[in-house]
Scaffold this motif. Sequence first.
Motif, PDB file in Angstrom:
ATOM      1  N   VAL A  25       0.834  -1.205   0.000  1.00 31.68           N
ATOM      2  CA  VAL A  25       0.000   0.000   0.000  1.00 31.68           C
ATOM      3  C   VAL A  25       0.873   1.260   0.000  1.00 31.68           C
ATOM      4  O   VAL A  25       0.641   2.192  -0.777  1.00 31.68           O
ATOM      5  N   ARG A  75      -6.116  -9.749  -0.421  1.00 34.44           N
ATOM      6  CA  ARG A  75      -6.672  -8.617  -1.188  1.00 34.44           C
ATOM      7  C   ARG A  75      -7.644  -7.772  -0.365  1.00 34.44           C
ATOM      8  O   ARG A  75      -7.666  -6.553  -0.504  1.00 34.44           O
ATOM      9  N   ALA A  76      -8.434  -8.409   0.480  1.00 34.66           N
ATOM     10  CA  ALA A  76      -9.384  -7.653   1.312  1.00 34.66           C
ATOM     11  C   ALA A  76      -8.636  -6.738   2.280  1.00 34.66           C
ATOM     12  O   ALA A  76      -9.030  -5.588   2.492  1.00 34.66           O
ATOM     13  N   GLU A  79      -7.280  -3.808   0.461  1.00 36.59           N
ATOM     14  CA  GLU A  79      -8.356  -2.862   0.139  1.00 36.59           C
ATOM     15  C   GLU A  79      -8.678  -1.969   1.331  1.00 36.59           C
ATOM     16  O   GLU A  79      -8.803  -0.752   1.195  1.00 36.59           O
ATOM     17  N   SER A  82      -5.735   0.403   1.971  1.00 37.99           N
ATOM     18  CA  SER A  82      -5.703   1.439   0.932  1.00 37.99           C
ATOM     19  C   SER A  82      -6.826   2.450   1.127  1.00 37.99           C
ATOM     20  O   SER A  82      -6.607   3.662   1.023  1.00 37.99           O
ATOM     21  N   ASP A  83      -8.033   1.975   1.418  1.00 41.30           N
ATOM     22  CA  ASP A  83      -9.161   2.884   1.646  1.00 41.30           C
ATOM     23  C   ASP A  83      -8.866   3.839   2.796  1.00 41.30           C
ATOM     24  O   ASP A  83      -9.160   5.032   2.718  1.00 41.30           O
ATOM     25  N   LEU A 103     -15.072  -4.323   6.233  1.00 40.06           N
ATOM     26  CA  LEU A 103     -15.758  -4.440   4.947  1.00 40.06           C
ATOM     27  C   LEU A 103     -17.272  -4.497   5.111  1.00 40.06           C
ATOM     28  O   LEU A 103     -18.006  -4.041   4.247  1.00 40.06           O
TER      29      LEU A 103
END
Length: 122
Positions: A25, A75-76, A79, A82-83, A103
């Motif tokens: 990231v 990957r989760a 994510e 990164s968010d 999530l």
Amino acid sequence: MGMLIYGSGDEYEIEDRALAHLKAVIGAKLRRQESFFLSWANDSEHGSGRRSLWLSPSIPLQFRFFGSRPPELNRAWLEVLSDSSHTPRGLQLIPESEVEGYLAGNGAPRDAGAESHDQDHD
């Protein structure tokens, strides 16, 4: 345990798996010439509380891993990390075990209060 080596040599212990995700990231953000905060909670043996570093393409940064093989990246988790990096609070290192909750919206790493506060000062 891996090491995040920042600036002139300050070292921060971070578990290898988490450090590999941070590297992905952080690398993406720094390649885009973005500057941002990286924050994480200290464990009790390091005095509890939180630590934050200002990351910028102009500040030296190294990732030292002690494991012999790179982990498969989740990957989760990437994510969610990164968010969080696109919020005023910056990149928040959360435990992999909490990713599904983020999530599902049960603890998203967003700080709406900080966002509206920042907008007031533009």
